[in-house]
Write a protein that holds these residues in place. Structure first.
Motif, PDB file in Angstrom:
ATOM      1  N   PRO A  24      53.553  53.862  27.260  1.00  0.00           N
ATOM      2  CA  PRO A  24      54.873  54.495  27.404  1.00  0.00           C
ATOM      3  C   PRO A  24      54.781  55.834  28.119  1.00  0.00           C
ATOM      4  CG  PRO A  24      54.075  54.731  25.158  1.00  0.00           C
ATOM      5  CD  PRO A  24      53.124  53.794  25.854  1.00  0.00           C
ATOM      6  N   VAL A  25      55.838  56.175  28.820  1.00  0.00           N
ATOM      7  CA  VAL A  25      55.928  57.476  29.478  1.00  0.00           C
ATOM      8  C   VAL A  25      56.005  58.566  28.405  1.00  0.00           C
ATOM      9  CG1 VAL A  25      57.399  58.963  30.886  1.00  0.00           C
ATOM     10  CG2 VAL A  25      57.033  56.576  31.545  1.00  0.00           C
ATOM     11  N   ARG A  26      55.174  59.586  28.553  1.00  0.00           N
ATOM     12  CA  ARG A  26      55.139  60.683  27.587  1.00  0.00           C
ATOM     13  C   ARG A  26      56.059  61.800  28.081  1.00  0.00           C
ATOM     14  NH1 ARG A  26      48.937  61.474  28.497  1.00  0.00           N
ATOM     15  NH2 ARG A  26      49.886  61.340  30.561  1.00  0.00           N
ATOM     16  N   ALA A  27      57.126  62.021  27.354  1.00  0.00           N
ATOM     17  CA  ALA A  27      58.120  63.013  27.768  1.00  0.00           C
ATOM     18  C   ALA A  27      58.141  64.187  26.797  1.00  0.00           C
ATOM     19  CB  ALA A  27      59.502  62.373  27.833  1.00  0.00           C
ATOM     20  N   ILE A  28      58.256  65.382  27.365  1.00  0.00           N
ATOM     21  CA  ILE A  28      58.481  66.584  26.557  1.00  0.00           C
ATOM     22  C   ILE A  28      59.926  66.997  26.781  1.00  0.00           C
ATOM     23  CG2 ILE A  28      57.875  68.988  26.164  1.00  0.00           C
ATOM     24  CD1 ILE A  28      55.085  68.410  27.134  1.00  0.00           C
ATOM     25  N   GLY A  29      60.696  66.961  25.716  1.00  0.00           N
ATOM     26  CA  GLY A  29      62.080  67.424  25.786  1.00  0.00           C
ATOM     27  C   GLY A  29      62.134  68.902  25.469  1.00  0.00           C
ATOM     28  N   ASP A  44      50.870  69.984  33.384  1.00  0.00           N
ATOM     29  CA  ASP A  44      49.891  70.222  34.453  1.00  0.00           C
ATOM     30  C   ASP A  44      48.556  69.553  34.143  1.00  0.00           C
ATOM     31  OD1 ASP A  44      51.743  71.741  35.807  1.00  0.00           O
ATOM     32  OD2 ASP A  44      50.884  73.678  35.218  1.00  0.00           O
ATOM     33  N   ALA A  45      48.179  69.546  32.855  1.00  0.00           N
ATOM     34  CA  ALA A  45      46.894  68.980  32.452  1.00  0.00           C
ATOM     35  C   ALA A  45      46.916  67.461  32.377  1.00  0.00           C
ATOM     36  CB  ALA A  45      46.479  69.563  31.089  1.00  0.00           C
ATOM     37  N   GLY A  46      48.090  66.869  32.553  1.00  0.00           N
ATOM     38  CA  GLY A  46      48.182  65.417  32.490  1.00  0.00           C
ATOM     39  C   GLY A  46      48.383  64.879  31.092  1.00  0.00           C
ATOM     40  N   ASP A  47      48.711  65.758  30.138  1.00  0.00           N
ATOM     41  CA  ASP A  47      48.920  65.317  28.762  1.00  0.00           C
ATOM     42  C   ASP A  47      50.353  64.848  28.514  1.00  0.00           C
ATOM     43  OD1 ASP A  47      46.298  65.933  28.132  1.00  0.00           O
ATOM     44  OD2 ASP A  47      46.786  67.998  27.590  1.00  0.00           O
ATOM     45  N   ALA A  48      51.205  64.981  29.506  1.00  0.00           N
ATOM     46  CA  ALA A  48      52.581  64.486  29.442  1.00  0.00           C
ATOM     47  C   ALA A  48      53.015  64.178  30.863  1.00  0.00           C
ATOM     48  CB  ALA A  48      53.505  65.507  28.792  1.00  0.00           C
ATOM     49  N   ASP A  49      54.084  63.386  30.988  1.00  0.00           N
ATOM     50  CA  ASP A  49      54.497  62.896  32.300  1.00  0.00           C
ATOM     51  C   ASP A  49      55.845  63.435  32.766  1.00  0.00           C
ATOM     52  OD1 ASP A  49      52.260  60.946  32.338  1.00  0.00           O
ATOM     53  OD2 ASP A  49      53.405  60.012  30.717  1.00  0.00           O
ATOM     54  N   VAL A  50      56.702  63.795  31.823  1.00  0.00           N
ATOM     55  CA  VAL A  50      58.078  64.173  32.156  1.00  0.00           C
ATOM     56  C   VAL A  50      58.497  65.391  31.349  1.00  0.00           C
ATOM     57  CG1 VAL A  50      60.497  63.425  32.211  1.00  0.00           C
ATOM     58  CG2 VAL A  50      58.681  61.752  32.604  1.00  0.00           C
ATOM     59  N   LEU A  51      59.155  66.322  32.016  1.00  0.00           N
ATOM     60  CA  LEU A  51      59.852  67.399  31.317  1.00  0.00           C
ATOM     61  C   LEU A  51      61.335  67.091  31.447  1.00  0.00           C
ATOM     62  CD1 LEU A  51      59.808  70.199  29.893  1.00  0.00           C
ATOM     63  CD2 LEU A  51      60.131  71.211  32.159  1.00  0.00           C
ATOM     64  N   VAL A  52      62.011  66.948  30.315  1.00  0.00           N
ATOM     65  CA  VAL A  52      63.429  66.598  30.336  1.00  0.00           C
ATOM     66  C   VAL A  52      64.224  67.649  29.577  1.00  0.00           C
ATOM     67  CG1 VAL A  52      63.098  65.067  28.340  1.00  0.00           C
ATOM     68  CG2 VAL A  52      65.153  64.827  29.755  1.00  0.00           C
ATOM     69  N   ALA A  53      65.330  68.067  30.172  1.00  0.00           N
ATOM     70  CA  ALA A  53      66.211  69.055  29.553  1.00  0.00           C
ATOM     71  C   ALA A  53      67.650  68.591  29.700  1.00  0.00           C
ATOM     72  CB  ALA A  53      66.030  70.430  30.201  1.00  0.00           C
ATOM     73  N   ALA A  54      68.491  69.015  28.760  1.00  0.00           N
ATOM     74  CA  ALA A  54      69.885  68.590  28.793  1.00  0.00           C
ATOM     75  C   ALA A  54      70.645  69.238  29.946  1.00  0.00           C
ATOM     76  CB  ALA A  54      70.567  68.929  27.465  1.00  0.00           C
ATOM     77  N   LYS A  55      70.276  70.502  30.279  1.00  0.00           N
ATOM     78  CA  LYS A  55      70.989  71.220  31.323  1.00  0.00           C
ATOM     79  C   LYS A  55      70.021  72.041  32.154  1.00  0.00           C
ATOM     80  CE  LYS A  55      75.329  71.762  28.753  1.00  0.00           C
ATOM     81  NZ  LYS A  55      76.356  72.726  28.288  1.00  0.00           N
TER      82      LYS A  55
END
Length: 234
Positions: free
Chosen positions: A16-21, A82-93
């Motif tokens: 699965p894609v690893r996303a940081i919200g 940057d380190a490759g520990d997550a794939d997506v940064l997602v924010a509401a706005k």
């Protein structure tokens, strides 16, 4: 020169894609109510569920910092991306991530060169696509353009008021006897510098409570509304 795109760590194709919200509120009241944070989290969870992302939400609470570097949770999230520990940064706005065009442009470049995605729900932007990156840049620049227009209109409005004789800024709070003395002694021939030296030596506070007078300070008093009110009427 643009930095070379960093290769991501190899992962299973079906992982699965690893996303940081990322969520943020800028006032203590918003933190206590939870309304702002809760609404942002709900939007992120809904998107992650729809996309099948593995989502982790981080928050900077009660911070109105203007730049990315002033938001510790966002700084940590970016380091993980940057380190490759997550794939997506997602924010509401967009404004939860950045309100500065220069700052946002650097963030877009960072995502591109390090190989992670930036998703902004309010704009429908996903920087993994050329169209998404174009829209993000266009909207950020438009916001900056609008702020500069507002600043220009404000300056022009103030200039027009000054030209009409409207007195701007904080009114003087000097005692009327001090104003009367300055007006009287200047009319009798005392120079601006001489008055400033005398008032400073006598420990007379300025309108803002300062301990030292300058020729410009005396001039401001002479051109103040208080001084004008002391002028005899005909």
């Amino acid at each position: 020169m643009t930095a070379p795109r960093r290769r991501r760590r190899s992962r299973s194709a079906d992982a699965p894609v690893r996303a940081i919200g990322y969520v943020r509120v800028s006032t203590g009241g918003q933190v206590e109510s939870g309304a702002g944070l809760d609404a942002q989290r709900a939007a992120l969870v809904e998107r992650a569920d729809r996309e099948g992302w593995d989502l982790e939400v981080v928050a900077d609470e009660g911070l109105s910092a203007k730049t990315v570097d002033d938001r510790p949770e966002l700084v940590a999230a970016l380091a993980r991306l940057d380190a490759g520990d997550a794939d997506v940064l997602v924010a509401a706005k967009l404004d939860r991530v950045s309100r500065s065009v220069a700052d946002f442009a650097r963030l877009l470049e960072r995502a591109s060169t390090r190989g992670w995605r930036l998703v902004l729900l309010d704009l429908g932007v996903d920087t993994s696509t050329p169209a998404g990156e174009f829209v993000a840049n266009t909207i950020a620049n438009s916001a900056q353009y609008e702020r500069r227009l507002i600043g220009q209109r404000t300056r022009e409005g103030l200039a027009a008021k000054r030209a009409q004789g409207v007195r701007l800024g904080r009114p003087s709070s000097l005692p009327s006897d001090v104003v009367a003395r300055i007006v009287r002694e200047h009319a009798a021939g005392a120079s601006l510098r001489g008055l400033a030296t005398t008032l400073t030596a006598e420990d007379v506070p300025t309108a803002q409570g300062g301990v030292r007078w300058y020729p410009s300070t005396v001039r401001a008093v002479l051109h103040s509304q208080q001084a004008a009110d002391l002028a005899p009427t005909t």
